[in-house]
Design a protein around this motif. Sequence first.
Motif, PDB file in Angstrom:
ATOM      1  N   ALA A  92       0.849  -1.188   0.000  1.00 17.04           N
ATOM      2  CA  ALA A  92       0.000   0.000   0.000  1.00 17.04           C
ATOM      3  C   ALA A  92       0.884   1.238   0.000  1.00 17.04           C
ATOM      4  O   ALA A  92       2.102   1.146   0.212  1.00 17.04           O
ATOM      5  N   VAL A  93       0.245   2.377  -0.213  1.00 23.02           N
ATOM      6  CA  VAL A  93       0.902   3.653   0.062  1.00 23.02           C
ATOM      7  C   VAL A  93       0.605   3.990   1.519  1.00 23.02           C
ATOM      8  O   VAL A  93      -0.547   3.961   1.946  1.00 23.02           O
ATOM      9  N   TYR A  94       1.647   4.278   2.269  1.00 20.38           N
ATOM     10  CA  TYR A  94       1.513   4.584   3.694  1.00 20.38           C
ATOM     11  C   TYR A  94       1.635   6.090   3.901  1.00 20.38           C
ATOM     12  O   TYR A  94       2.587   6.718   3.425  1.00 20.38           O
ATOM     13  N   TYR A  95       0.665   6.628   4.638  1.00 25.93           N
ATOM     14  CA  TYR A  95       0.607   8.065   4.892  1.00 25.93           C
ATOM     15  C   TYR A  95       0.732   8.345   6.384  1.00 25.93           C
ATOM     16  O   TYR A  95       0.092   7.691   7.210  1.00 25.93           O
ATOM     17  N   CYS A  96       1.510   9.338   6.696  1.00 26.32           N
ATOM     18  CA  CYS A  96       1.596   9.860   8.056  1.00 26.32           C
ATOM     19  C   CYS A  96       0.559  10.976   8.194  1.00 26.32           C
ATOM     20  O   CYS A  96       0.360  11.771   7.258  1.00 26.32           O
ATOM     21  N   ALA A  97      -0.100  11.035   9.346  1.00 17.62           N
ATOM     22  CA  ALA A  97      -1.123  12.060   9.565  1.00 17.62           C
ATOM     23  C   ALA A  97      -1.039  12.597  10.984  1.00 17.62           C
ATOM     24  O   ALA A  97      -0.733  11.856  11.913  1.00 17.62           O
ATOM     25  N   GLY A  98      -1.345  13.893  11.128  1.00 20.07           N
ATOM     26  CA  GLY A  98      -1.308  14.542  12.431  1.00 20.07           C
ATOM     27  C   GLY A  98      -2.642  15.125  12.815  1.00 20.07           C
ATOM     28  O   GLY A  98      -3.338  15.708  11.981  1.00 20.07           O
ATOM     29  N   LYS A  99      -3.013  14.954  14.098  1.00 16.47           N
ATOM     30  CA  LYS A  99      -4.308  15.404  14.592  1.00 16.47           C
ATOM     31  C   LYS A  99      -4.110  16.368  15.757  1.00 16.47           C
ATOM     32  O   LYS A  99      -3.922  15.940  16.896  1.00 16.47           O
ATOM     33  N   PRO A 100      -4.161  17.663  15.477  1.00 14.32           N
ATOM     34  CA  PRO A 100      -3.989  18.637  16.552  1.00 14.32           C
ATOM     35  C   PRO A 100      -5.214  18.763  17.446  1.00 14.32           C
ATOM     36  O   PRO A 100      -5.104  19.175  18.599  1.00 14.32           O
ATOM     37  N   GLY A 101      -6.363  18.422  16.915  1.00 15.25           N
ATOM     38  CA  GLY A 101      -7.606  18.525  17.671  1.00 15.25           C
ATOM     39  C   GLY A 101      -8.441  17.276  17.469  1.00 15.25           C
ATOM     40  O   GLY A 101      -8.053  16.186  17.857  1.00 15.25           O
ATOM     41  N   SER A 102      -9.569  17.430  16.814  1.00 16.62           N
ATOM     42  CA  SER A 102     -10.492  16.305  16.626  1.00 16.62           C
ATOM     43  C   SER A 102     -10.285  15.566  15.310  1.00 16.62           C
ATOM     44  O   SER A 102     -10.804  14.456  15.153  1.00 16.62           O
ATOM     45  N   PHE A 103      -9.560  16.160  14.388  1.00 21.34           N
ATOM     46  CA  PHE A 103      -9.427  15.563  13.058  1.00 21.34           C
ATOM     47  C   PHE A 103      -7.967  15.505  12.621  1.00 21.34           C
ATOM     48  O   PHE A 103      -7.131  16.254  13.100  1.00 21.34           O
ATOM     49  N   TYR A 104      -7.703  14.591  11.692  1.00 23.25           N
ATOM     50  CA  TYR A 104      -6.372  14.502  11.095  1.00 23.25           C
ATOM     51  C   TYR A 104      -6.280  15.593  10.025  1.00 23.25           C
ATOM     52  O   TYR A 104      -6.696  15.405   8.891  1.00 23.25           O
ATOM     53  N   ASP A 105      -5.729  16.717  10.413  1.00 26.16           N
ATOM     54  CA  ASP A 105      -5.675  17.879   9.532  1.00 26.16           C
ATOM     55  C   ASP A 105      -4.443  17.907   8.641  1.00 26.16           C
ATOM     56  O   ASP A 105      -4.433  18.596   7.623  1.00 26.16           O
ATOM     57  N   TYR A 106      -3.403  17.209   9.047  1.00 26.62           N
ATOM     58  CA  TYR A 106      -2.136  17.271   8.319  1.00 26.62           C
ATOM     59  C   TYR A 106      -1.761  15.887   7.805  1.00 26.62           C
ATOM     60  O   TYR A 106      -1.819  14.905   8.543  1.00 26.62           O
ATOM     61  N   TRP A 107      -1.353  15.866   6.529  1.00 28.86           N
ATOM     62  CA  TRP A 107      -1.033  14.604   5.865  1.00 28.86           C
ATOM     63  C   TRP A 107       0.278  14.739   5.113  1.00 28.86           C
ATOM     64  O   TRP A 107       0.576  15.790   4.542  1.00 28.86           O
ATOM     65  N   GLY A 108       1.031  13.638   5.073  1.00 24.78           N
ATOM     66  CA  GLY A 108       2.202  13.574   4.228  1.00 24.78           C
ATOM     67  C   GLY A 108       1.814  13.158   2.823  1.00 24.78           C
ATOM     68  O   GLY A 108       0.656  12.896   2.526  1.00 24.78           O
ATOM     69  N   GLN A 109       2.830  13.072   1.967  1.00 19.11           N
ATOM     70  CA  GLN A 109       2.572  12.739   0.562  1.00 19.11           C
ATOM     71  C   GLN A 109       2.503  11.237   0.331  1.00 19.11           C
ATOM     72  O   GLN A 109       2.083  10.789  -0.733  1.00 19.11           O
ATOM     73  N   GLY A 110       2.930  10.466   1.327  1.00 20.89           N
ATOM     74  CA  GLY A 110       2.853   9.022   1.224  1.00 20.89           C
ATOM     75  C   GLY A 110       4.155   8.391   0.768  1.00 20.89           C
ATOM     76  O   GLY A 110       4.959   9.011   0.076  1.00 20.89           O
ATOM     77  N   THR A 111       4.342   7.157   1.196  1.00 15.95           N
ATOM     78  CA  THR A 111       5.501   6.374   0.761  1.00 15.95           C
ATOM     79  C   THR A 111       5.025   4.967   0.395  1.00 15.95           C
ATOM     80  O   THR A 111       4.214   4.380   1.106  1.00 15.95           O
ATOM     81  N   GLN A 112       5.509   4.460  -0.722  1.00 14.40           N
ATOM     82  CA  GLN A 112       5.050   3.166  -1.232  1.00 14.40           C
ATOM     83  C   GLN A 112       5.764   2.024  -0.513  1.00 14.40           C
ATOM     84  O   GLN A 112       6.993   2.021  -0.390  1.00 14.40           O
ATOM     85  N   VAL A 113       4.976   1.074  -0.069  1.00 17.85           N
ATOM     86  CA  VAL A 113       5.506  -0.179   0.477  1.00 17.85           C
ATOM     87  C   VAL A 113       4.977  -1.312  -0.391  1.00 17.85           C
ATOM     88  O   VAL A 113       3.772  -1.443  -0.574  1.00 17.85           O
ATOM     89  N   THR A 114       5.884  -2.104  -0.921  1.00 15.22           N
ATOM     90  CA  THR A 114       5.504  -3.231  -1.763  1.00 15.22           C
ATOM     91  C   THR A 114       6.127  -4.500  -1.185  1.00 15.22           C
ATOM     92  O   THR A 114       7.343  -4.553  -0.979  1.00 15.22           O
ATOM     93  N   VAL A 115       5.279  -5.487  -0.909  1.00 15.06           N
ATOM     94  CA  VAL A 115       5.730  -6.754  -0.338  1.00 15.06           C
ATOM     95  C   VAL A 115       5.518  -7.844  -1.375  1.00 15.06           C
ATOM     96  O   VAL A 115       4.390  -8.107  -1.788  1.00 15.06           O
ATOM     97  N   SER A 116       6.589  -8.456  -1.798  1.00 11.03           N
ATOM     98  CA  SER A 116       6.508  -9.513  -2.802  1.00 11.03           C
ATOM     99  C   SER A 116       6.372 -10.876  -2.133  1.00 11.03           C
ATOM    100  O   SER A 116       6.918 -11.114  -1.055  1.00 11.03           O
ATOM    101  N   SER A 117       5.660 -11.751  -2.816  1.00 14.03           N
ATOM    102  CA  SER A 117       5.440 -13.099  -2.250  1.00 14.03           C
ATOM    103  C   SER A 117       6.525 -14.068  -2.667  1.00 14.03           C
ATOM    104  O   SER A 117       7.358 -13.780  -3.491  1.00 14.03           O
TER     105      SER A 117
END
Length: 117
Positions: A92-117
Amino acid sequence: QVQLVESGGGLVQAGGSLRLSCTASGRNISTYAMAWFRQAPGKERELAAAIEWTGTLTLYAESVKGRFTISRDNAKNAVYLQMNSLKPEDTAVYYCAGKPGSFYDYWGQGTQVTVSS
């Protein structure tokens, strides 16, 4: 404004490990709840793990419990996600998010994680 930048994603074989980092700039995030979300192709974004501002309380999705560990270093304005025993379904693409109050207002651009079988 807060800028969040993720790093540490990549390609790994099933059973392997990765450590994601999220570094914040622009504002101190030490009082924010923080989280890692992920979005797989064709699926909705889901919460993978969350941590409250002291780092004492954490929350995990059932699918990652026991394999992923979220942590934070408020002195470095950073949050981490240690991912062990990775499975192809963790791809998946993994995103970091920050919640200063009640909602996740801040988001990163994401980083791809790929797991091969």
